[in-house]
Enzyme design. Structure first.
Site, PDB file in Angstrom:
ATOM      1  N   ASP A 104      66.881   9.354  61.215  1.00  0.00           N
ATOM      2  CA  ASP A 104      67.468   8.191  61.884  1.00  0.00           C
ATOM      3  C   ASP A 104      67.187   6.882  61.117  1.00  0.00           C
ATOM      4  O   ASP A 104      66.403   6.055  61.550  1.00  0.00           O
ATOM      5  CB  ASP A 104      66.906   8.117  63.316  1.00  0.00           C
ATOM      6  CG  ASP A 104      67.725   7.199  64.213  1.00  0.00           C
ATOM      7  OD1 ASP A 104      68.491   6.376  63.682  1.00  0.00           O
ATOM      8  OD2 ASP A 104      67.583   7.305  65.442  1.00  0.00           O
ATOM      9  N   SER A 114      63.033   0.374  68.120  1.00  0.00           N
ATOM     10  CA  SER A 114      63.736   1.210  67.164  1.00  0.00           C
ATOM     11  C   SER A 114      63.896   0.467  65.863  1.00  0.00           C
ATOM     12  O   SER A 114      64.263  -0.705  65.858  1.00  0.00           O
ATOM     13  CB  SER A 114      65.097   1.593  67.696  1.00  0.00           C
ATOM     14  OG  SER A 114      64.964   2.732  68.467  1.00  0.00           O
ATOM     15  N   HIS A 139      70.773   4.605  64.283  1.00  0.00           N
ATOM     16  CA  HIS A 139      71.439   4.227  65.538  1.00  0.00           C
ATOM     17  C   HIS A 139      71.475   2.711  65.742  1.00  0.00           C
ATOM     18  O   HIS A 139      72.234   2.223  66.568  1.00  0.00           O
ATOM     19  CB  HIS A 139      70.847   4.968  66.739  1.00  0.00           C
ATOM     20  CG  HIS A 139      69.526   4.483  67.227  1.00  0.00           C
ATOM     21  ND1 HIS A 139      68.316   5.007  66.823  1.00  0.00           N
ATOM     22  CD2 HIS A 139      69.212   3.515  68.119  1.00  0.00           C
ATOM     23  CE1 HIS A 139      67.340   4.401  67.449  1.00  0.00           C
ATOM     24  NE2 HIS A 139      67.837   3.487  68.253  1.00  0.00           N
TER      25      HIS A 139
HETATM   26  N1  ARG Z   1      66.682   7.266  72.309  1.00  0.00           N
HETATM   27  C1  ARG Z   1      66.671   6.403  71.190  1.00  0.00           C
HETATM   28  C2  ARG Z   1      66.640   4.918  71.637  1.00  0.00           C
HETATM   29  O1  ARG Z   1      66.607   4.630  72.797  1.00  0.00           O
HETATM   30  C3  ARG Z   1      67.705   6.693  70.168  1.00  0.00           C
HETATM   31  C4  ARG Z   1      69.101   6.748  70.626  1.00  0.00           C
HETATM   32  C5  ARG Z   1      70.169   7.039  69.616  1.00  0.00           C
HETATM   33  N2  ARG Z   1      70.575   8.409  69.595  1.00  0.00           N
HETATM   34  C6  ARG Z   1      71.464   9.015  70.438  1.00  0.00           C
HETATM   35  N3  ARG Z   1      71.633  10.302  70.334  1.00  0.00           N
HETATM   36  N4  ARG Z   1      72.163   8.397  71.356  1.00  0.00           N
HETATM   37  O2  ARG Z   1      67.335   4.066  71.206  1.00  0.00           O
HETATM   38  N1  ASP Z   2      65.209   4.454  70.830  1.00  0.00           N
HETATM   39  C1  ASP Z   2      64.649   3.211  71.297  1.00  0.00           C
HETATM   40  C2  ASP Z   2      65.247   1.986  70.617  1.00  0.00           C
HETATM   41  O1  ASP Z   2      66.384   1.985  70.208  1.00  0.00           O
HETATM   42  C3  ASP Z   2      63.174   3.237  71.217  1.00  0.00           C
HETATM   43  C4  ASP Z   2      62.569   3.718  72.490  1.00  0.00           C
HETATM   44  O2  ASP Z   2      63.116   3.417  73.555  1.00  0.00           O
HETATM   45  O3  ASP Z   2      61.547   4.375  72.415  1.00  0.00           O
HETATM   46  O4  ASP Z   2      64.684   0.917  70.590  1.00  0.00           O
END
Ligand code: ARG
Ligand code: ASP
Length: 730
Positions: free
Chosen positions: A225, A656, A89
């Site tokens: 990921d 991330s 991502h």
């Molecule tokens: N929650 C994670 C972070 O804040 C990964 C987000 C990417 N994935 C998604 N399905 N949008 O970045």
């Molecule tokens: N998914 C998040 C990021 O992109 C990590 C988190 O917020 O835990 O940095």
């Protein structure tokens, strides 16, 4: 004692008194202070290396393998040829930009089988930290206590500029100075930024984003990921703009990659660039998040996501076009829902209030404490109460007029241009500057979808917006049109020149006076232009003034907390600087009848598989590999292929792509998310519920090797088996 020494001793002294709790979780620590603050505890938790191996300025250390990736994520260097590992991502928009419906690498994955096939990404950067220097004395040394917040701020900025100018840098180095502990401490980071970062490999989206937004922020998780890039440099191994003749970076240090992985209870270290936390807010601020800010932002995003989703499932071209935008908007929409739930469920407000009561009780017995800190909560209440409408208006202005409607976001540039109307030179030079942006915007502008989004979003905006904060012209229009989102959309999108691509581009060719007079004869333009002015002239400055007051109170409060609770340890809130979080591999119990174990495996991926589904489909080759149990050297001792695992490392957005290291400093995983029940950790950390989610290195290697057949990458890495080598029993 100098201010710097005061604060360092405040941090260190308070920490040394601590009876070390064995498994820490909370905290994002500064690499150059680990020896003083954390090393002993880290050793007790199972770390075998020393603080000096993590951060050193005398020899290569782990920090030399960590990069700030694209300014918002983290990456790590995993080979002697500059190979860079980050999340899927994090590389998403770059992969998207190389994709077309005919050559859809986002969908199919991509594996460069030679250096020549690696793809360049204009605008993408990777930044290393060379050195970290405490500059508190230089920044705060000569500032008298008698100054107002504004005067103080001015002096701080001047001192920062002077400090920067005094530090000698190589031509390719830069320096960033940031406040820590709410401005009690200032630290300089010497950085080196690389600008030729090429895409090397990425699994199909169905693996890299497996589970999509349904599984986002949740456990059990089965997402691969990750994506792989490479840094290129000039022939002197220095940063350079993209050039075909550039060569792979020879890094100072690269991470050994573990084939053994980790087991439950093992030490884990996450090294990266966490973006922002706010762990020391008073209860009134947390209350506003729960009651005011999160609900408004959630409601607005929900509307625009509904519209985008409707179109994205209809065609592959639209899915490709909106994929990255949708993911970005959906991500924090969901996060805020979880965060709000988490704050409520864990009773964070009452925990904060109880802390506030303890604080007041303690200062009661010490006159000087009472004098310094006695007013803090009353002052917080006043300041946060005054700020509430400003902050709410500001946040939902950004939601409705910047993040969700593309046309309205773009109008901020045209507003800026109009602000130079009386200064022809500034006007023309800004016009030239945004020329490409304007053409690019209208070429790609999706009128109908954006219109539909705006109709929904503007209605929601007015539901939450404090009336007295809406620009009078916009408010009058809203009333004139019967408070109808649909009619507002018709007004701006069907009857105004701003939403008419060919008409606007025709105007754009005219000289200044004709262009501006045409724009001013358009009612839609005048209203939005006035609305944006109102935002910048009234809401933004009001918010900034309040923020200065709040920030100075947060600083007093931080000092108070550290003084009044000398046995408690405090970490500086995250601010996009390099940090270490440590914990262990562990599951959690979200409610009385559910307990999660910390690993998922490939059979769990297969169990979620739904052929043809938008989020849970899988490539046939993965199914084939699973059927044949063709896991190569990547299976665990029981023959299973680990996919994701959980840890008690305190992380946030920006972490991330952070490498996850075992006790010896080998790469065992890649951080990418947090669990649903713990998403409130930016404000309130609960060791029982807050877990970070990581992809297991073995899954990454398996996908590169068996799915991507990209053996050259595996050969480049230093694969190690620390447990076998050190005879540790699993
Ligand atoms: N929650 C994670 C972070 O804040 C990964 C987000 C990417 N994935 C998604 N399905 N949008 O970045
Ligand atoms: N998914 C998040 C990021 O992109 C990590 C988190 O917020 O835990 O940095």
């Amino acid at each position: 004692m100098s201010k710097k020494n005061q604060i360092v001793s405040l941090v260190v002294a308070s920490f040394c008194l601590l009876a070390f709790p064995l498994f820490a979780g909370e905290g994002m620590w500064l690499p150059h202070l680990l020896k003083a603050l954390n090393e002993e505890e880290m050793h007790a938790m199972g770390m075998k290396i020393n603080a000096e191996d993590i951060y050193s300025i005398n020899h290569g250390s782990l920090k030399d393998a960590i990069v700030h990736f694209g300014g918002g994520c983290t990456g790590s260097i995993i080979s002697s040829k500059g190979l860079l590992l980050t999340n899927h991502h994090c590389g998403y928009s770059f992969v998207q930009s190389h994709s077309t419906v005919d050559n859809n690498i986002l969908k199919n994955g991509f594996w460069a089988q030679s250096f020549e096939q690696e793809l360049s990404n204009p605008g993408l950067t990777a930044t290393f930290i060379r050195e970290i220097v405490d500059v508190t004395d230089n920044v705060l040394g000569d500032i008298p206590d008698s100054l107002t917040s504004k005067e103080r701020q001015k002096m701080i900025l001047a001192n920062i500029a002077k400090t920067k100018a005094d530090i000698r840098l190589e031509p390719f180095e830069k320096i960033v100075i940031k406040p820590f502990y709410k401005g009690l401490q200032y630290i300089a980071f010497i950085t080196v930024t690389y600008k030729d970062v090429r895409l090397v490999g990425v699994p199909p989206e169905s693996i890299g984003k497996f589970g999509g937004d349904t599984d986002n922020w949740a456990w059990p998780r089965h997402t691969g990921d990750f994506s792989i890039f490479r840094i290129y440099v000039d022939k002197d191994n220095h940063p350079a703009e993209y050039n075909i003749d550039n060569v792979p970076l020879k890094p100072i240090y690269h991470l050994p990659v573990s084939l053994d992985g980790a087991a439950e209870g093992d030490f884990t270290l996450v090294f990266g660039f966490p973006g922002r936390t706010n762990a020391y807010l008073p209860s009134i601020a947390v209350k506003q998040i729960i009651e005011d800010f999160d609900p408004a932002k959630i409601a607005i995003r929900e509307q625009s996501l509904g519209v985008m989703k409707k179109y994205m499932v209809q065609s592959e071209a639209l899915k490709l076009k909106y994929a990255s935008r949708f993911a970005r908007i959906a991500n924090y929409w969901k996060k805020w829902i979880g965060e709000r739930e988490g704050l409520i469920k864990t009773d964070a407000l009452n925990h904060k209030r109880a802390l506030e009561k303890r604080f007041l009780d303690r200062i009661d017995s010490v006159a000087i404490w009472k004098e310094k800190y006695g007013m803090v909560y009353r002052a917080f209440n006043d300041a946060y109460t005054i700020n509430r409408d400003y902050q709410l208006s500001r946040e939902i202005h950004y939601e409705a007029f910047a993040w969700n409607s593309q046309l309205m976001r773009f109008m901020h540039s045209i507003h800026r241009l109009a602000s130079f109307e009386r200064d022809p030179n500034a006007f023309n030079s800004y016009k030239q500057k945004i020329d490409d942006r304007v053409k690019g915007f209208y070429d790609a502008f999706d009128h109908d979808i954006d219109r539909e989004i705006f109709a929904k979003v503007i209605a929601e905006y007015f539901k939450y917006m404090p009336q007295h904060m809406v620009s009078p012209k916009m408010f009058a229009k809203w009333n004139e049109l019967g408070q109808s989102g649909e009619k507002m959309a018709a007004f701006f999108y069907d009857h105004s020149i701003i939403a008419d691509s060919s008409a606007f581009l025709r105007l754009w060719k005219l000289p200044k006076d004709s262009l501006m007079s045409a724009l001013h004869s358009d009612e839609g333009f005048n209203i939005i232009n006035d609305h944006i002015s109102y935002f910048y002239d009234y809401i933004e400055p009001g918010y900034n003034d309040n923020k200065l007051v709040i920030d100075s109170l947060q600083k007093i409060y931080m000092e108070g907390l550290m003084t009044v609770f000398p046995k408690k340890r405090f970490f500086p809130d995250a601010n996009s600087t390099l940090r270490v979080s440590y914990g262990k591999v562990e599951g959690y119990t979200p409610n009385d009848s559910t307990t999660y174990t910390p690993f998922t495996y490939l059979n769990g991926v297969i169990a979620k598989y739904k052929p043809g589904d938008y989020e849970f489909d899988l490539p046939p080759k993965l199914l084939e590999l699973y059927k044949n149990k063709d896991y190569g050297q990547y299976a665990d001792r029981k023959g299973r292929l680990p996919v994701c695992f959980l840890g008690s490392n305190h992380t946030t957005g920006g972490n991330s792509g952070s490498p996850v290291l075992d006790g010896w400093g080998n790469l065992i995983g890649l951080n990418f998310d947090r669990v649903w029940e713990g998403t409130m950790s930016d404000y309130y950390y609960d060791i029982r519920l807050c877990r970070n989610i990581m992809v297991d290195t073995r899954y990454v290697l398996f996908l590169i090797d068996k799915l991507g057949d990209c053996h050259r990458l595996i050969q480049e890495m230093d694969l190690v088996q620390p447990k076998t080598e050190n005879k540790v029993k699993e």
